[in-house]
Design a protein around this motif. Structure first.
Motif, PDB file in Angstrom:
ATOM      1  N   ASN A  53      42.032  60.169  58.365  1.00 19.62           N
ATOM      2  CA  ASN A  53      41.013  59.707  57.426  1.00 19.62           C
ATOM      3  C   ASN A  53      40.741  60.816  56.420  1.00 19.62           C
ATOM      4  N   LYS A 112      42.032  60.060  63.130  1.00 21.19           N
ATOM      5  CA  LYS A 112      41.733  58.643  63.306  1.00 21.19           C
ATOM      6  C   LYS A 112      40.881  58.504  64.573  1.00 21.19           C
ATOM      7  N   ASP A 115      37.221  53.249  61.676  1.00 23.73           N
ATOM      8  CA  ASP A 115      38.087  53.711  60.592  1.00 23.73           C
ATOM      9  C   ASP A 115      39.308  52.813  60.401  1.00 23.73           C
ATOM     10  N   ASN A 142      37.975  50.760  52.977  1.00 27.13           N
ATOM     11  CA  ASN A 142      37.447  52.098  52.735  1.00 27.13           C
ATOM     12  C   ASN A 142      35.999  51.996  52.274  1.00 27.13           C
ATOM     13  N   TYR A 149      40.422  55.402  54.755  1.00 27.36           N
ATOM     14  CA  TYR A 149      41.114  55.220  56.029  1.00 27.36           C
ATOM     15  C   TYR A 149      42.616  55.117  55.778  1.00 27.36           C
TER      16      TYR A 149
END
Length: 172
Positions: free
Chosen positions: A40, A68, A21, A25, A35
């Motif tokens: 996220n 995350k 992540d 994106n 992200y």
């Protein structure tokens, strides 16, 4: 030769444990995975519905905040898996828009039987596993249509996970 192999091995080992992540994106017709700095944003926006026996099951489109540190993720039908370090997993079964209640959210502790009731598909049951680890937290956040399973979350991470998933939002 050893001077080359050792750094190469360290690089490979570090790459295997890297969070996915970061960076660009993911955007498609079916979903977006954005992200952000502190969390996220996963957005599911499929236009494909399911049908069986002359019944149409309308896909539930949604937006969900996730912690995350995602190591891997998978989408299969209306089931979503997000794997984190130390065997922590978020599993979302988004149900169908025209089946089940919604907007009456609750959080509860779970056992193996509850997990079987949330994860219907036997292949998915094998993949996610059922071992509820000691000193970990396993909970289901559900409104009767959508079920979000937090499986084996570390005790020092459970508040972060819960705070983020409680931002679940239905999309039209």
């Amino acid at each position: 030769m050893r001077k080359i192999i050792l750094p190469l091995m360290l690089f490979i080992l570090n790459s295997c444990a890297t969070h996915i992540d970061t960076g660009n994106n993911i955007n498609s017709n079916k979903l977006d995975f954005i992200y952000l700095k502190d969390y996220n944003e996963f957005i599911y926006k499929s236009k494909v519905n399911a049908s069986a026996d002359n019944q149409t099951y309308i896909t539930t489109n949604f937006s969900e905040r996730l912690p995350k540190g995602v190591l891997a993720w998978k989408v299969k039908g209306n089931e979503f898996y997000f794997n984190y370090k130390h065997g922590q997993t978020i599993y979302i079964n988004s149900g169908y828009k025209n089946i089940g209640n919604s907007n009456n959210w609750s959080i509860k502790d779970v056992n193996k039987e509850d997990i079987l009731n949330v994860i219907k598909d036997s292949e998915n049951q094998k993949q996610i596993g059922f071992e509820i680890k000691k000193n970990r937290v396993t909970k289901i956040y559900s409104d009767g249509r959508v079920s979000i399973l937090l499986l084996n979350i570390k005790q020092d991470k459970i508040n972060e996970f819960l705070n983020l998933i409680q931002n679940f939002e239905y999309l039209n």
